[in-house]
Write a protein that holds these residues in place. Structure first.
Motif, PDB file in Angstrom:
ATOM      1  N   THR A  17       0.981  -1.375  -0.038  1.00  0.00           N
ATOM      2  CA  THR A  17       0.042   0.141   0.180  1.00  0.00           C
ATOM      3  C   THR A  17       1.018   1.155   0.016  1.00  0.00           C
ATOM      4  O   THR A  17       0.480   2.459   0.159  1.00  0.00           O
ATOM      5  N   LYS A  18       2.069   0.881  -0.238  1.00  0.00           N
ATOM      6  CA  LYS A  18       3.178   2.118  -0.247  1.00  0.00           C
ATOM      7  C   LYS A  18       2.859   3.121  -1.504  1.00  0.00           C
ATOM      8  O   LYS A  18       2.373   2.608  -2.446  1.00  0.00           O
ATOM      9  N   LYS A  19       3.455   4.210  -1.410  1.00  0.00           N
ATOM     10  CA  LYS A  19       3.412   5.197  -2.702  1.00  0.00           C
ATOM     11  C   LYS A  19       4.467   5.211  -3.547  1.00  0.00           C
ATOM     12  O   LYS A  19       5.756   5.098  -3.172  1.00  0.00           O
ATOM     13  N   VAL A  20       4.258   5.169  -4.780  1.00  0.00           N
ATOM     14  CA  VAL A  20       5.513   5.257  -6.003  1.00  0.00           C
ATOM     15  C   VAL A  20       5.238   6.455  -6.727  1.00  0.00           C
ATOM     16  O   VAL A  20       4.229   6.817  -6.979  1.00  0.00           O
ATOM     17  N   ILE A  21       6.468   6.877  -7.074  1.00  0.00           N
ATOM     18  CA  ILE A  21       6.782   8.056  -7.884  1.00  0.00           C
ATOM     19  C   ILE A  21       7.346   7.664  -9.372  1.00  0.00           C
ATOM     20  O   ILE A  21       8.217   6.803  -9.335  1.00  0.00           O
ATOM     21  N   LEU A  22       6.945   8.173 -10.427  1.00  0.00           N
ATOM     22  CA  LEU A  22       7.232   7.798 -11.629  1.00  0.00           C
ATOM     23  C   LEU A  22       7.618   9.119 -12.444  1.00  0.00           C
ATOM     24  O   LEU A  22       6.838   9.885 -12.676  1.00  0.00           O
ATOM     25  N   GLY A  23       8.750   9.223 -12.938  1.00  0.00           N
ATOM     26  CA  GLY A  23       9.206  10.433 -13.955  1.00  0.00           C
ATOM     27  C   GLY A  23       8.748  10.127 -15.463  1.00  0.00           C
ATOM     28  O   GLY A  23       9.195   9.050 -16.127  1.00  0.00           O
ATOM     29  N   LEU A  24       7.164  10.720 -15.778  1.00  0.00           N
ATOM     30  CA  LEU A  24       6.827  10.119 -16.969  1.00  0.00           C
ATOM     31  C   LEU A  24       7.351  11.275 -18.154  1.00  0.00           C
ATOM     32  O   LEU A  24       7.345  12.319 -18.072  1.00  0.00           O
ATOM     33  N   SER A  25       7.906  10.593 -19.106  1.00  0.00           N
ATOM     34  CA  SER A  25       8.327  11.373 -20.300  1.00  0.00           C
ATOM     35  C   SER A  25       7.531  11.326 -21.208  1.00  0.00           C
ATOM     36  O   SER A  25       7.329  12.329 -22.446  1.00  0.00           O
ATOM     37  N   GLY A  26       6.640  10.452 -21.333  1.00  0.00           N
ATOM     38  CA  GLY A  26       5.621  10.340 -22.673  1.00  0.00           C
ATOM     39  C   GLY A  26       6.155   9.519 -23.529  1.00  0.00           C
ATOM     40  O   GLY A  26       5.516   9.198 -24.610  1.00  0.00           O
ATOM     41  N   GLY A  27       7.313   8.849 -23.535  1.00  0.00           N
ATOM     42  CA  GLY A  27       7.778   7.776 -24.228  1.00  0.00           C
ATOM     43  C   GLY A  27       7.217   6.538 -24.040  1.00  0.00           C
ATOM     44  O   GLY A  27       6.483   6.298 -22.940  1.00  0.00           O
ATOM     45  N   VAL A  28       7.511   5.629 -25.174  1.00  0.00           N
ATOM     46  CA  VAL A  28       6.933   4.287 -24.829  1.00  0.00           C
ATOM     47  C   VAL A  28       7.259   3.477 -23.510  1.00  0.00           C
ATOM     48  O   VAL A  28       6.357   2.953 -22.880  1.00  0.00           O
ATOM     49  N   ASP A  29       8.335   3.501 -23.064  1.00  0.00           N
ATOM     50  CA  ASP A  29       8.780   3.094 -21.813  1.00  0.00           C
ATOM     51  C   ASP A  29       8.252   3.432 -20.670  1.00  0.00           C
ATOM     52  O   ASP A  29       7.927   2.675 -19.814  1.00  0.00           O
ATOM     53  N   SER A  30       8.395   4.585 -20.529  1.00  0.00           N
ATOM     54  CA  SER A  30       7.528   5.244 -19.328  1.00  0.00           C
ATOM     55  C   SER A  30       6.261   5.148 -19.282  1.00  0.00           C
ATOM     56  O   SER A  30       5.491   4.936 -18.159  1.00  0.00           O
ATOM     57  N   SER A  31       5.608   5.285 -20.468  1.00  0.00           N
ATOM     58  CA  SER A  31       4.394   5.118 -20.315  1.00  0.00           C
ATOM     59  C   SER A  31       3.421   3.808 -20.097  1.00  0.00           C
ATOM     60  O   SER A  31       2.748   3.533 -19.506  1.00  0.00           O
ATOM     61  N   VAL A  32       4.277   2.846 -20.518  1.00  0.00           N
ATOM     62  CA  VAL A  32       3.914   1.553 -20.290  1.00  0.00           C
ATOM     63  C   VAL A  32       4.116   1.159 -18.696  1.00  0.00           C
ATOM     64  O   VAL A  32       3.416   0.609 -18.228  1.00  0.00           O
ATOM     65  N   LYS A  63      -0.817  16.742 -25.500  1.00  0.00           N
ATOM     66  CA  LYS A  63      -1.297  15.339 -26.326  1.00  0.00           C
ATOM     67  C   LYS A  63      -1.157  14.473 -24.930  1.00  0.00           C
ATOM     68  O   LYS A  63      -1.779  13.372 -24.670  1.00  0.00           O
ATOM     69  N   LEU A  64      -0.069  14.484 -24.248  1.00  0.00           N
ATOM     70  CA  LEU A  64       0.104  13.605 -22.881  1.00  0.00           C
ATOM     71  C   LEU A  64      -0.889  13.811 -21.982  1.00  0.00           C
ATOM     72  O   LEU A  64      -1.524  12.979 -21.349  1.00  0.00           O
ATOM     73  N   ARG A  65      -1.202  15.058 -21.565  1.00  0.00           N
ATOM     74  CA  ARG A  65      -2.249  15.248 -20.753  1.00  0.00           C
ATOM     75  C   ARG A  65      -3.474  14.668 -21.032  1.00  0.00           C
ATOM     76  O   ARG A  65      -4.281  13.933 -20.464  1.00  0.00           O
ATOM     77  N   LYS A  66      -3.851  14.716 -22.451  1.00  0.00           N
ATOM     78  CA  LYS A  66      -4.986  13.969 -22.926  1.00  0.00           C
ATOM     79  C   LYS A  66      -5.177  12.464 -22.631  1.00  0.00           C
ATOM     80  O   LYS A  66      -6.213  11.963 -22.326  1.00  0.00           O
ATOM     81  N   VAL A  67      -4.337  12.110 -23.089  1.00  0.00           N
ATOM     82  CA  VAL A  67      -3.980  10.768 -22.939  1.00  0.00           C
ATOM     83  C   VAL A  67      -4.270   9.880 -21.515  1.00  0.00           C
ATOM     84  O   VAL A  67      -4.963   9.221 -21.065  1.00  0.00           O
ATOM     85  N   PHE A  68      -3.096  10.410 -20.773  1.00  0.00           N
ATOM     86  CA  PHE A  68      -2.966   9.773 -19.524  1.00  0.00           C
ATOM     87  C   PHE A  68      -3.900  10.408 -18.465  1.00  0.00           C
ATOM     88  O   PHE A  68      -4.439   9.616 -17.741  1.00  0.00           O
ATOM     89  N   ARG A  69      -4.245  11.511 -18.440  1.00  0.00           N
ATOM     90  CA  ARG A  69      -5.188  12.305 -17.361  1.00  0.00           C
ATOM     91  C   ARG A  69      -6.612  11.819 -17.821  1.00  0.00           C
ATOM     92  O   ARG A  69      -7.577  11.218 -16.971  1.00  0.00           O
ATOM     93  N   GLN A  70      -7.019  12.156 -19.042  1.00  0.00           N
ATOM     94  CA  GLN A  70      -8.261  12.283 -19.369  1.00  0.00           C
ATOM     95  C   GLN A  70      -8.904  10.755 -19.766  1.00  0.00           C
ATOM     96  O   GLN A  70      -9.919  10.336 -19.658  1.00  0.00           O
ATOM     97  N   HIS A  71      -8.027   9.989 -20.588  1.00  0.00           N
ATOM     98  CA  HIS A  71      -8.324   8.761 -21.115  1.00  0.00           C
ATOM     99  C   HIS A  71      -8.083   7.676 -20.049  1.00  0.00           C
ATOM    100  O   HIS A  71      -8.797   6.800 -19.856  1.00  0.00           O
ATOM    101  N   LEU A  72      -6.872   7.877 -19.690  1.00  0.00           N
ATOM    102  CA  LEU A  72      -6.406   6.486 -18.869  1.00  0.00           C
ATOM    103  C   LEU A  72      -6.622   6.560 -17.316  1.00  0.00           C
ATOM    104  O   LEU A  72      -6.526   5.834 -16.349  1.00  0.00           O
ATOM    105  N   ARG A  73      -6.985   8.328 -16.882  1.00  0.00           N
ATOM    106  CA  ARG A  73      -7.281   8.346 -15.510  1.00  0.00           C
ATOM    107  C   ARG A  73      -6.124   8.182 -14.364  1.00  0.00           C
ATOM    108  O   ARG A  73      -6.319   7.800 -13.396  1.00  0.00           O
ATOM    109  N   ILE A  74      -4.881   8.296 -15.087  1.00  0.00           N
ATOM    110  CA  ILE A  74      -3.834   8.064 -14.315  1.00  0.00           C
ATOM    111  C   ILE A  74      -3.169   9.568 -13.533  1.00  0.00           C
ATOM    112  O   ILE A  74      -3.438  10.725 -14.010  1.00  0.00           O
TER     113      ILE A  74
END
Length: 509
Positions: free
Chosen positions: A211-226, A256-267
């Motif tokens: 139940t701990k918290k995780v931080i991820l530096g998201l670049s929008g590339g394939v690797d960080s997105s997956v 573009k990144l905001r639309k995909v991750f925040r609006q579409h995937l709810r991350i």
């Protein structure tokens, strides 16, 4: 699983790819791995790779000869075959007649590794040493005109040695030989699929993180997105992604990144606008390695400051891939040659004192794309071409200014538009524009111009270890050139880069 021992071959990753194409998991380890560690991995087979050294040289790479007595099938390739023969009591010598390139392989009857393969078949040789005397129990199972001992077998111990390289395309039946080793000799099952990997990775993340918290530096590339989506599916809102806008992004990248991750995937994602800070620090900096280090240092400072706002975070996630892990250690345990600074192997965890989560660290890029599709990442993200961490800073040769950034952004956007419309985006590994540090004379509307030059780079590749320049149609190149010159103020010449990797790198800096 299959264990691959890395003796320094340029084809190590290709061996791993061939095994995984058969839906069998494999892992590459250095020869320093202990017998105890091998036993704990419990491999169903071991492959010893080739390498540039000679077994009779002082300091040549070696693994404990006990691996030949574990009752585990072993396949030695080139140097790996020589090591096996020498370790078991045979003799390997320098050959006066080296053999490089295609050779015609004559197969003896009855060897399981050559089951179903024509008795005369082409193969790819690359060696200057030969097996002169075989150890007790070994027999010759193939030869060529230049190499009487081109393949050997110890039937009782299930030990096999191939002087040639079955993993390369130039050995047409090489895949079949590898399949014979995996399935007939090692008795492997086809269990390495992206569905099974995703399920296991999600379980492992939950077990590790709880139940701990995780931080991820998201670049929008394939690797960080997956990585982000996989973690989101494992721990939900306990993941916080941080996107640092360094002012060096492509046009509309942040939106573009905001639309995909925040609006579409709810991350759960936080956006940090730090462009001015990066650009100020890069003023008048022209050395590419200095650019990378400045960008890396400021990114760390910005990222760390934002991460400090997240209470009780104990883990840092990174989209590290297997090639990053392999390249960060040399085949012989020494330092690797630094071509350019890696952006994600090491560094962050030590400074931030967080435990590391790297769920993709045993995957290759093509496997990451398949995983992304499996877990529901939109195609536009799955098939996104690689984009460097330092962004457009290393695609502007020389000094970075706002004006030069805008010119490159517009030129790059026009290039990508034409590449997509022509149906080439997914067929290319990377395609991008580079702003050169020079001007050239031109004529526009009967007036002399003296303006900037854009270079277009487009390459094909499987994993960026090697790359070839793309043979784009001339009419497509013409459209790209016309649009950039006509629509981007300050550009009057476009050139096309026709160099391959090696000797060139994909990026210009």
């Amino acid at each position: 699983m299959i264990l691959i021992i890395d003796f320094g071959s340029q084809y190590n990753q290709l061996i791993a790819r061939r095994v995984r194409e058969c839906e069998v998991y494999c892992q590459i380890e250095p020869p320093e791995i202990s017998i105890e560690s091998i036993k704990s991995l419990n491999p169903q087979g071991i492959i010893l790779s080739g390498g540039p050294a000679s077994t009779y040289e002082t300091g040549s790479p070696a693994i404990s000869a006990d691996i030949f007595h574990l009752d585990i099938p072993v396949l030695g390739i080139c140097y790996g075959m020589h090591f096996m023969i020498q370790a078991m009591g045979g003799i390997v010598e320098h050959s006066e007649k080296r053999e490089y390139g295609f050779a015609e392989l004559s197969l003896a009857e009855g060897s399981r590794i050559f089951a179903g393969i024509d008795p005369i078949t082409p193969c790819w040789m690359s060696h200057g040493d030969v097996a002169a005397t075989l150890p007790e129990g070994f027999q010759v199972i193939a030869s060529t005109a230049g190499t009487p001992i081109a393949a050997v077998e110890h039937p009782q111990k299930k030990l096999f040695g191939l002087q040639f390289h079955p993993e390369v395309e130039h050995t047409p039946m090489g895949r079949e030989m590898i399949r014979n080793f995996l399935f007939d000799i090692c008795k492997c099952d086809r269990t390495w699929t992206m569905k099974s990997f995703a399920e296991e990775a999600i379980r492992d993340i939950r077990d590790m993180v709880g139940t701990k918290k995780v931080i991820l530096g998201l670049s929008g590339g394939v690797d960080s997105s997956v990585t982000a989506l996989l973690l989101h599916q494992a721990i939900g809102r306990n993941l916080t992604c941080i996107f640092v806008d360094n002012g060096l992004l492509r046009k509309t990248e942040r939106e573009k990144l905001r639309k995909v991750f925040r609006q579409h995937l709810r991350i759960n994602i936080r956006f940090v606008n730090a462009g001015n800070r990066f650009l100020k620090a890069l003023t008048k900096v022209v050395d590419p390695e200095k650019k990378r280090k400045i960008i890396g240092r400021i990114f760390m400072d910005v990222f760390e400051a934002e991460a400090a706002k997240i209470p009780d975070a104990e883990f840092l996630a990174q989209g590290t891939l297997y090639p990053d892990v392999i390249e960060s250690r040399s085949a012989f345990g020494g330092p690797s040659s630094v071509i350019k600074s890696h952006h994600n192997v090491g560094g962050l965890p030590k400074k931030m004192k967080l435990k590391l989560v790297e769920p993709l660290k045993y995957l290759f890029k093509d496997e990451v794309r398949r995983l992304g599709s499996e877990i529901g990442l939109p195609d536009e993200m799955v098939w996104r071409q690689p984009f460097p961490g330092p962004g457009l800073a290393i695609r502007i040769i020389g000094e970075i200014t706002r004006k030069r950034l805008e010119m490159l952004r517009e030129a790059d956007d026009l290039l990508m538009d034409e590449i997509r419309k022509a149906g080439f985006y997914r067929r290319l590994w990377q395609s991008f524009a580079v702003l050169l540090p020079l001007k050239s004379v031109g004529v526009m509307g009967d007036h002399r111009t003296y303006e900037h030059v854009i270079a277009i780079r487009a390459v094909t590749s499987l994993d960026a270890m090697t790359a070839d320049w793309a043979r784009l149609p001339h009419d497509l190149l013409s459209r790209i050139s016309n649009r950039i010159i006509n629509e981007v103020k300050g550009i009057n010449r476009v050139v096309y880069d026709i160099s391959s990797k090696p000797p060139s790198t994909i990026e210009w800096e």
